[in-house]
Structure formats: structure tokens, C-alpha cells
Design a protein around this motif. Structure first.
Motif, PDB file in Angstrom:
ATOM      1  N   ARG A 321     -15.735  -5.792   3.676  1.00 43.17           N
ATOM      2  CA  ARG A 321     -14.734  -4.811   2.827  1.00 43.17           C
ATOM      3  C   ARG A 321     -15.379  -3.681   2.168  1.00 43.17           C
ATOM      4  O   ARG A 321     -14.913  -2.696   1.633  1.00 43.17           O
ATOM      5  N   GLN A 324     -13.797   0.070   3.121  1.00 40.32           N
ATOM      6  CA  GLN A 324     -12.632   0.387   2.610  1.00 40.32           C
ATOM      7  C   GLN A 324     -12.854   0.710   0.823  1.00 40.32           C
ATOM      8  O   GLN A 324     -11.715   1.524   0.367  1.00 40.32           O
ATOM      9  N   GLU A 590      -1.554  -5.930   5.570  1.00 39.03           N
ATOM     10  CA  GLU A 590      -2.855  -5.340   5.023  1.00 39.03           C
ATOM     11  C   GLU A 590      -3.836  -5.328   5.618  1.00 39.03           C
ATOM     12  O   GLU A 590      -4.812  -4.383   5.612  1.00 39.03           O
ATOM     13  N   GLU A 591      -4.297  -6.377   6.283  1.00 38.52           N
ATOM     14  CA  GLU A 591      -5.402  -6.665   7.065  1.00 38.52           C
ATOM     15  C   GLU A 591      -5.758  -5.858   8.210  1.00 38.52           C
ATOM     16  O   GLU A 591      -6.589  -5.136   8.547  1.00 38.52           O
ATOM     17  N   SER A 593      -3.956  -2.717   8.702  1.00 37.73           N
ATOM     18  CA  SER A 593      -4.306  -1.516   8.079  1.00 37.73           C
ATOM     19  C   SER A 593      -5.659  -1.294   7.712  1.00 37.73           C
ATOM     20  O   SER A 593      -6.226  -0.137   8.096  1.00 37.73           O
ATOM     21  N   GLU A 594      -6.445  -2.308   7.167  1.00 39.17           N
ATOM     22  CA  GLU A 594      -7.909  -2.027   7.058  1.00 39.17           C
ATOM     23  C   GLU A 594      -8.546  -1.967   8.231  1.00 39.17           C
ATOM     24  O   GLU A 594      -9.359  -1.360   8.632  1.00 39.17           O
ATOM     25  N   GLU A 595      -8.255  -2.922   9.331  1.00 39.43           N
ATOM     26  CA  GLU A 595      -8.905  -2.912  10.686  1.00 39.43           C
ATOM     27  C   GLU A 595      -8.501  -1.688  11.217  1.00 39.43           C
ATOM     28  O   GLU A 595      -9.590  -1.020  11.942  1.00 39.43           O
ATOM     29  N   ASP A 692      -5.380   5.455  -1.362  1.00 40.36           N
ATOM     30  CA  ASP A 692      -5.778   4.020  -1.728  1.00 40.36           C
ATOM     31  C   ASP A 692      -4.908   3.281  -2.475  1.00 40.36           C
ATOM     32  O   ASP A 692      -4.464   2.149  -2.386  1.00 40.36           O
ATOM     33  N   ARG A 695      -1.670   2.417  -1.140  1.00 41.64           N
ATOM     34  CA  ARG A 695      -1.728   1.232  -0.487  1.00 41.64           C
ATOM     35  C   ARG A 695      -1.459  -0.029  -1.399  1.00 41.64           C
ATOM     36  O   ARG A 695      -0.635  -0.914  -0.770  1.00 41.64           O
TER      37      ARG A 695
END
Length: 857
Positions: A321, A324, A590-591, A593-595, A692, A695
Motif C-alpha cells: 500500500r 498509494q 476501492e481495491e 481503484s488502487e490496483e 486522495d 476517494r
């Protein structure tokens, strides 16, 4: 950090029970706290007006605490991390329940495992003792209802006893804390509620449960009207988690009687890894890691160094993480830092790294020696490799955003050479090179031709890997190196050629193309989302609305993969707005979006979930009003799930934004809103910070010197904030109608008096007012916002320089001073009276900051 006013109050409170009979004088306070006497006098008068302290009539004038001390009250709750942050609202509710007229109200504490429910109940008990709700002999009894699961008879006997002699009776003069109350039988819960509702009962009942098991009995809810929710560790600010880690390591250092040394990568892993059981899991994992390290170092009596390998494997996953949250984490844990805990304090040291390649080799060997496997080493080092070159690249282009700015620091002939070289590379590779590479390489080559050493030697293996992987780019870089030698007579080493090659292979973040924001309805059940989309499409004729079906037969992994595939297919470069009815969809989105890096915003519309919940409520309750109340509460929970933010913005550093934040926290009554101070000095970083926050929640408005015009977020000027009466500030900040007011600079200086320690506020006011008038008359007629921004910035700058702090670097200084050379000289002359008056020197960076405010750069 406490204001000067609160420091003065605490100082008086401390001496109220000491030998200083009758109170303390202004001079005594000023000398003891190293504050200006006039500032102390002003703050003392304010405390007297608030009724918090008493002022004597004789000579000398002495000050003492008026009424009940607040310090002991705060001491009860300050034992928990976040008492002035994420726990502020729970603490306010607890105080309200305890101090309710007539008798204290029963409390239900709701929180996941490990969030500190039991500790919070103990602190409520301590607060009751301080407020004399109970006497010192009053008991604190506790019962773990989990022990009586499925055994209602035993639980009733424990609580009721024979002839009302159980725990409920024993706690009549104190507190009974029932943990895991969800395991009690519904009938027994009604009996407890009936008992607690008896007239004349004096004891306080505190129950706790998890969020998914809150008792539904109407009688129980009516007798436990105060519901306190404890936040998960992931809902707390990252600074609070850092404070928890520091406290836990300090505790373990005291236990083992030796210093504990923790390196940067371990601290980052602990700050970022998943903690399903919240603080208790963090505490357990740190204890296990320290125990493993203690056993390893048992044979010697030196300090103990902790490694990632000493901890559970799940700790390492925190580094995934890091990308991010890079900026936020590096602010708390600087690069190459080491933390040392000795039981009483924490020391942080930083080691400057000259050779990134050597550092990566050493770190890889260290991790290998600690027993970490190859894949984990790659994961940990991959972030270091990305940061090493990426940080160097960003540093080079930090001051440069156009060809005109570039020409201020790089020779025009060299710029032309780099431009010609990159044109050849583009032709050879048939690929456009980003402007960031052009700017960065120009600045880098300026250092090279001037003889500045930019890197240390690489070993042969590293050189071989780069040449093999990027053969074409390496050959082009060699030819460019020959051109440099012909023009500048500077022969480049192979290491320098390799670094030019890395520039050519650098992939800057891709810019988002224009496109369409798409709407995705993701609901449980066959054809529900599709029917909604079909209806909307038929009415509007729009084609950017899509549906996704969630099946209860699918696993979380299957939903994740199918939703990701759907988003990748429909996304049009402007993000995806998902309307959902399940927390699982929110989590996996959300996961995703991060990936993928795709911007995703989530909006809850719990159609199916709410329907299922209502069906269950209606089945177990025949009370229509109770079902209605539960439905409204469920809708409210979904509607308020997002965080709310207010941004305070400063043109240069974050100092002014921090002061603005403090002012708003004090007078804005924004308890449900997180106030985030940011700087405008780096527009790209600012945009990323905004994204950020968006989000995670909603940005209500931006408060600052001038509007950054980002994402159509409402703007409120610093002038409006300081000129609006304090009682109307909450109304203003929530962007309701507010009329204009005349600028009152004295109000601002009165506030700053409570923050300054090294200069006399009256002297600052006189000097700054004269300076503002001269700037307005001789340099530029400023807007009210610019004038207020320059006032706050200059005053804070004087305080900072008087305290011995250095000025932060302004990345645009050279370009600004070149463009505004004449104005720079005029401003220097205007600043000299203040430099003489306060024995300070305004640096070129500070003068550039002022020019940015005056000309709204």
C-alpha cells in the motif's frame, strides 16, 4: 500542540495547588513560559472573560483557577490515543451521558474487536470519580456476556441473583460494564432494561457489542439512549496509528530494559498492514516481534535491532500500500530513518544515502540474511527502486514547468542539444517522449557538464543488465555522450551514460485523456440493476450508464475479478461513479481503484440490503413505529458513511494553513469535519492530495488566499474567515449565505497573540500594518484576500525567524526573482524596518513567497 492560552491556563492550574498562595502574576508566568509579557496579559484577560480563571483585586494582580479544574477531566481520557482527534466525539458523548441532569444515562459502546471498548469504559468510570458522580469506594464491575452464551439461566442468576442480590444490585453505587452484550438472551436484555429504568436507581450501566450485533429490543434501546461508536484503526488518522506504534514500542523497551532499534521499512510496514482486530492486533503483533528479537539477542546485553523477519508474515504486506500513501508516509517516516526507543522517549535519526545502487544491494543482502525469501525481497525493494530514480527525476523538474523557466537555469545551447538528441530517440523508437523527461534530462546534463557528480559507480552486473535490457537506448546515449565531449570537452563515464539511458526508459505518469464519466449500478439480485439502467436510458437517451449484477453465490474473489473486468471495459478516462447496495461492492471497488489507478467514487443506495433488513425486522417485531425507526436509522447510516473534509490552503509552506486550521477548529464548530492543511507550492502534489481525499470522502470547501479552482470545490477566502463574526463562522464554512464585512486586522492579531511566543504582538501589528500600507501604495493595490494572506504570512514569518527557524525553500524562487526583479528590490527596502525591529533577516525564498501572494502567482 496547545496554544499559548492553554499553556498559560495549565500553568496557573498547576500552581493552584502548589505553594503560590492566592495565584500567580503576569510577570511570573511570562518568565516561566518564556513569553512576551504583553501577550501574556492579553491572554489572561481573555481567560478571565471566559470565566476560566479568577483575577485578584490587590497588588500585584494574581490569577488563579475559577471553579472546577478541567485538567483532571482531560487526564481521564488523554490516556487513549486520539482523545483530541478521532475520539473527540465519543468523549463528548460520554461526558454528556455522565453529566445528564437527574441521573447519568446508560451507555452502549459499539465497536469491532480490538477498538478499545473496555478501556473506554474504564475511563468513563475515572471521569465519574473526578466529577464526583460516584465516591472513591464506588465499584467498577464487569461481566463478559460471551461466557454465558446459550445459558440464559446462569446469566440471569449472575445479574439478578436471589432477591435482587446480583451484579446489578452490587453496582448500584458504581458502574456495571457488560462486554459482548449481544450474547445475552433477548428476554434477559428486556429485564435489564426494566431494572435500569426503576426510579431512584443511581448506578450506571455500560454495555458493549460489535456493529453487526447491536441489540434490537426496543426496551433495551430506550434505556441505553447514548450509543458511542469506536472507530476502526483504518478510520483513524495515520498520525494516530503512528502514535500507537510509538507507545507500544516504548512499553516493550521498558519491559526488556534495553533500547529497541526499528528501521524505516519495518515502521512503514506496521503503519500500513491490515489490522482486522484493530489496536489489539497491532499490540499483539508488536509484542510477538519484540519477543522474537529478544530471544535472538539473548546472548548479549546490547540494544536490540528489530527486523521485518521478526514479525508475522502479514506485516510485510503493508508495503503493497506504500505507493498509494507515499507522501503521507514519508512525512511521518523519512527516507533512511531509524527509530530508537528507550522506554521514556523516541529518537529519530536519518542517514544520507549517496549511492542508490549500493544502498539497494546492501538492503537486499540484509533482508536475505534475516531469512526473508526472494519474492518478499523483490516486493520490498521494488518500491525503493521506483522511489530512487523517480525521486531524482522529480527533483530535477521541480523548478521547471516551461521552456521559458528552463532557460533561466540551463544554457540554451545545451537545451538545443538535448532536444535534438531526444528527437533522434523518438525517431528510432517511434515513440513520443514526455516533456518531463526533456526537462529532467536538461537539468541533469547541466550538472554533468559542470562537473557535478550525480551518482557513484555501478558494478559490472548492473551495467550489463541495463545494456542488455535497453540496448537501443544505450547505443543512442553513447552517441550523445560523444556530442557532449565535442562541445563541452567533458568525457562521460559509463555510469553517466547508463543514467542517461534510464532517463530514456523512464515512464512518467500518464495524463488522463478527455472522456466521459460513466455511471455503474451494482446491485444484488437478478436483473435489478439492469432494469434500473434500462429505465434511465429509455427516459434520457444517454449511453454512459451501465449495470453490474452481484450474486450471493459468488465468492469475494469472483466478484472482484468480474467487477474489475466490467470497469476496465466501460471506463472512458474520466472515472466511474458506482451506485451500490452492498458493503462488499464498496470494498472491492476501492481495491480495484488502487490496483488500476482508475478514479472510482461510490454512492450507497441500499435497496436490496435495506429490503432484506426490513423483512427481518418486520418478522421479529409487530411494532410498526419500531420498524420505521430502524429503517430511517439504516438509511441514515448509509448516507453518512463518507468522511467530510475542509481544506486550509497556504500559497507557500503549510505554516499559514496550520494557523488557519487552528482558528477554524476553535471557532468553526466543525466537529464532524476533518480539517486538512495543505500547501500550494507544488500544484501536482496538491492535485494528488485532493484526489486522495475525494476517494475517501467529500471536500466541503477550500479556505485560503485565493481559489485553486480544483474539481469545482466551493472556495471561501481567508478574508471572509477572519472578518466574519465568530458566531457566524460555522454558517460561512458550510457555504450558506453570508454578507460581506469590513476587514478587521485587529481580530487577526488578537488570535495570533495566542500562538506567538518569541515576539510582542503589538509590535508585530504596528510593523506589519505599516508594511501592508506601503506595499499597497508603492507596489501593487492588493485585493482583500491578498492583503489578508500577506498579513498572516508576514506575521507568522516574523515569529518563525525570531524563534531561530530557517525559511523553507521556494522551488519557484529563481523564476520569480528573474521575472519580478524590480519589485523584488523594492520589497527588500520595505522589509528593512521589520528586519531591524526584530533582528531578523528575510531570505530570498521568503521575499519570493510574498511576491507570490501579492501578485497571486
Amino acid at each position: 500542540m496547545k496554544s499559548n492560552k492553554e499553556k498559560i491556563y495549565d500553568f496557573i492550574q498547576m500552581h493552584d495547588t502548589a505553594e503560590k498562595e492566592g495565584g500567580v502574576s503576569t510577570t511570573y508566568i511570562a518568565q516561566a513560559l518564556s513569553l512576551q509579557r504583553t501577550n501574556v496579559s492579553s491572554l489572561l484577560n481573555a481567560l478571565v472573560e471566559e470565566g476560566r480563571i479568577h483575577k485578584s483585586n490587590g497588588r500585584p494582580v494574581l490569577y488563579s483557577i475559577a471553579g472546577v479544574s478541567r485538567g483532571d477531566e482531560e487526564e481521564c481520557f488523554c490516556k487513549m490515543t486520539g482523545w483530541q482527534g478521532s475520539l473527540q466525539h465519543p468523549i463528548q458523548l460520554a461526558k454528556a451521558a455522565v453529566l445528564y441532569p437527574g441521573r447519568s444515562l446508560n451507555i452502549l459502546i459499539v465497536g469491532e474487536k480490538g477498538t478499545g471498548k473496555k478501556e473506554f469504559a474504564h475511563l468513563i468510570y475515572e471521569y465519574c470519580l473526578v466529577k464526583q458522580i460516584f465516591s472513591a469506594e464506588s465499584p467498577f464491575l464487569q461481566m463478559n456476556c460471551r461466557d454465558y452464551q446459550g445459558s440464559a439461566k446462569d446469566a440471569r442468576e449472575k445479574l439478578m441473583g436471589e432477591r435482587q442480590s446480583g451484579m446489578l444490585k452490587d453496582a448500584e453505587s458504581g458502574i456495571l460494564y457488560m462486554d459482548n452484550v449481544q450474547y445475552l438472551d433477548g428476554g434477559l436484555l428486556r429485564e435489564i432494561a426494566s431494572y435500569s429504568g426503576k426510579p431512584g436507581r443511581k448506578g450506571l450501566l455500560i454495555a458493549s457489542c460489535t456493529p453487526d450485533a447491536q441489540p434490537a429490543q426496543e426496551e433495551f434501546q430506550s434505556e441505553f439512549p447514548i450509543v458511542i461508536t469506536m472507530p476502526r484503526i483504518t478510520e483513524r488518522p495515520i498520525e494516530e496509528r503512528m502514535e500507537m506504534i510509538q507507545t507500544l514500542f516504548s512499553t516493550e523497551a521498558s519491559r526488556v530494559g534495553r533500547e529497541l532499534v526499528v528501521k524505516e521499512e519495518l515502521m512503514r510496514c506496521l503503519l500500513l498492514y491490515e489490522c482486522p482486530e484493530n489496536f489489539q492486533q497491532l499490540k499483539r503483533d508488536i509484542k510477538i516481534g519484540c519477543a522474537n528479537a529478544y530471544v535472538r539477542e539473548l546472548a548479549n546485553d546490547r540494544r536490540i535491532t528489530l527486523y521485518v523477519s521478526d514479525f508475522e508474515p502479514t506485516i510485510r504486506q503493508g508495503m503493497s500500500r506504500f505507493g498509494q500513501m507515499r507522501e503521507e508516509i514519508e512525512r511521518l517516516i523519512p527516507e533512511n530513518s531509524t527509530f530508537t526507543f528507550d522506554g521514556s522517549r523516541m529518537r529519530v535519526s536519518e542517514t544520507e544515502t549517496k549511492n542508490i545502487y549500493k544502498e539497494l544491494r546492501q538492503k537486499a543482502k540484509q533482508l536475505e540474511s534475516e531469512g526473508i525469501e526472494g519474492e518478499d525481497i523483490k516486493m520490498l525493494l521494488s518500491t525503493e527502486v521506483e522511489r530512487a530514480f523517480g525521486k531524482y527525476q522529480q527533483k530535477l523538474i521541480h523548478e521547471v514547468r516551461s521552456r521559458k523557466e528552463l532557460e533561466l537555469i540551463v544554457d540554451e545551447e545545451l537545451i538545443d542539444m538535448v532536444e535534438g538528441f531526444l528527437a533522434k530517440v523518438e525517431n528510432a523508437r517511434n515513440k513520443k517522449i514526455d516533456d518531463a523527461v526533456f526537462f529532467g534530462l536538461c537539468v541533469h546534463m547541466k550538472n554533468v557538464v559542470n562537473g557535478t557528480k550525480t551518482t557513484e559507480s555501478m558494478d559490472r552486473l548492473e551495467i550489463s543488465e541495463v545494456v542488455t535490457r535497453y540496448k537501443q537506448e544505450y547505443m543512442l546515449s553513447l552517441a550523445f555522450a560523444e556530442e557532449i565531449q565535442e562541445v563541452y570537452g567533458r568525457q562521460l563515464t559509463i555510469d553517466e551514460v547508463i543514467l542517461i539511458t534510464m532517463f530514456l526508459c523512464y515512464e512518467p505518469p500518464k495524463q488522463t485523456d478527455k472522456g466521459q464519466t460513466v455511471i455503474l449500478y451494482a446491485f444484488y439480485g437478478k436483473d435489478i440493476a439492469a432494469s434500473i439502467v434500462r429505465t434511465i436510458t429509455e427516459i434520457t437517451g444517454f449511453n454512459h450508464i451501465f449495470s453490474f449484477e452481484v450474486s450471493h453465490r459468488q465468492s469475494e474473489t469472483q466478484i472482484y475479478e468480474s467487477l474489475k473486468k466490467c470497469i476496465l471495459e466501460i471506463e472512458q478516462k474520466q472515472g466511474v461513479f458506482i451506485v451500490y447496495d452492498s458493503d462488499l461492492v464498496s470494498k472491492v471497488a476501492e481495491e480495484i481503484s488502487e490496483e488500476t489507478g482508475i478514479m472510482i467514487r461510490l454512492f450507497p443506495a441500499p435497496v436490496t440490503t435495506l429490503g432484506i433488513e426490513l423483512a427481518r425486522k418486520a418478522m421479529i417485531s409487530s411494532n410498526l413505529d419500531a420498524v420505521y425507526r430502524d429503517a430511517m436509522k439504516s438509511v441514515g447510516d448509509f448516507a453518512t458513511s463518507h468522511e467530510k473534509y475542509l481544506i486550509t490552503l497556504c500559497t507557500t509552506g503549510k505554516g499559514g494553513a496550520e494557523e488557519l486550521k487552528t482558528y477554524i477548529e476553535r471557532y468553526g464548530h466543525m466537529e464532524d469535519v476533518q480539517i486538512i492543511p495543505l500547501s500550494m507550492s507544488n500544484p501536482k502534489a496538491l492535485q494528488e492530495a485532493f484526489r486522495d481525499l475525494m476517494r475517501r470522502g467529500t471536500i466541503l470547501c477550500v479556505v485560503g488566499t485565493f481559489d485553486p479552482k480544483l474539481y469545482s470545490i466551493p472556495f471561501c477566502s481567508i478574508t471572509e474567515v477572519f472578518t466574519t463574526p465568530k458566531e457566524r463562522l460555522p454558517e460561512l464554512l458550510r457555504k450558506t449565505e453570508s454578507k460581506d464585512y469590513e476587514v478587521d486586522h485587529q481580530e487577526v492579531f488578537h488570535y495570533l497573540a495566542g500562538q506567538f511566543s518569541h515576539v510582542e504582538i503589538k509590535k508585530v501589528e504596528t510593523s506589519v500594518e505599516a508594511f501592508l500600507q506601503e506595499v499597497d501604495q508603492k507596489l501593487k493595490h492588493m485585493t482583500q484576500d491578498a492583503q489578508m494572506g500577506l498579513l498572516v504570512h508576514t506575521a507568522c514569518c516574523i515569529e518563525r525567524l525570531a524563534s531561530g527557524e530557517t525559511s523553507p525553500e521556494n522551488p519557484k524562487r529563481k523564476a520569480i526573482l528573474h521575472q519580478y526583479h524590480k519589485e523584488f528590490q523594492q520589497l527588500l527596502r520595505m522589509l528593512r524596518p521589520m528586519e531591524k525591529a526584530f533582528h531578523i533577516i528575510f531570505s530570498d525564498d521568503e521575499v519570493a513567497n510574498m511576491l507570490m501572494i501579492i501578485y497571486q502567482i
